[in-house]
Design a protein around this motif. Sequence first.
Motif: not given
Length: 317
Positions: A141-170
Amino acid sequence: MSEESNNRGRAYEFICLKTLAEEIKKIRSVEIEENSSFFAAEKAWNLIDGELQNILKLSAQTAVIALFDFEPLIAEKDNDTLTLLIQPDSKGEAGDVRDILIIRSGIKWEIGLSIKHNHFAVKHSRLSRTIDFGQKWYKDKCSDEYWQAVNPIFDYLDECKKSGMLWREMEEKDSKVYVPLLNAFEAEIKNAYLKDKNLPRKLVEYLLGEYDFYKVISVDSQQMTQLQTYNMHGTLNKTAKKQKPKKIVPISTFPTKIVAFDFKTGSSNTLEMYLDNGWQFSFRIHNASTKVESSLKFDIQIIGMPASIITINSYWL
């Protein structure tokens, strides 16, 4: 992979299977198992145009000729019936990358083919907040350190997804997504290696599967079929009763060390891994669709392999 690419890949599986059956039945008894994967491949074959069908027929015929030189047990005359089948995609997820199986139940023998149309990728694994890649790739299993590092990145992607952002617009996708995610992935692999010295072998078994196989790649632009031998466990290239293989396939050695693992020079979205015994892989991360998604996909390629893996380039007649 687009729907069109997926259909072409399945169509190539279908014609490789049919061509194998046609050539084998000239010599011995053969049957095709018409399972759900067969019918899906047949449907894909019927969806492509006649010009592409002719191209893939030539490619498949070239592949079969090359394969017969390595595997005399396919053409050995005997009383048993040889069975051909296409495996479901779920087998690949479970560690078996072989698309087509060639089976002789009378002597408990089988080999497999991994079929590729115009691409050389090994895997298209994903990273997301719900995918524990460590558990999936090497059973840790991935370590707690890994999840602490990546969760903020996926939070940001979730926000972009909810707004309907295109990948080229990021804006600043390299610094906000690619680099921090790959840094976390790299650190996790290195930490896992410190705990488990068998990790290099486990990584290769995940990427290439747990069974020996031949990889068949149609390179349409070059009018060429490439056949590669992955004989990691010594199950390929067996001698028949009255015939030895025309071409010998050495047994390849698994890696035992990670020599280097870092960003590709000049790249912000690709890592390169160098292992001993001749193994090298690249891991390119990318968004798999036009719109921003809450996960990212790897395009994993072999960029170096042992000399014991034979590559045969056969040009179409």
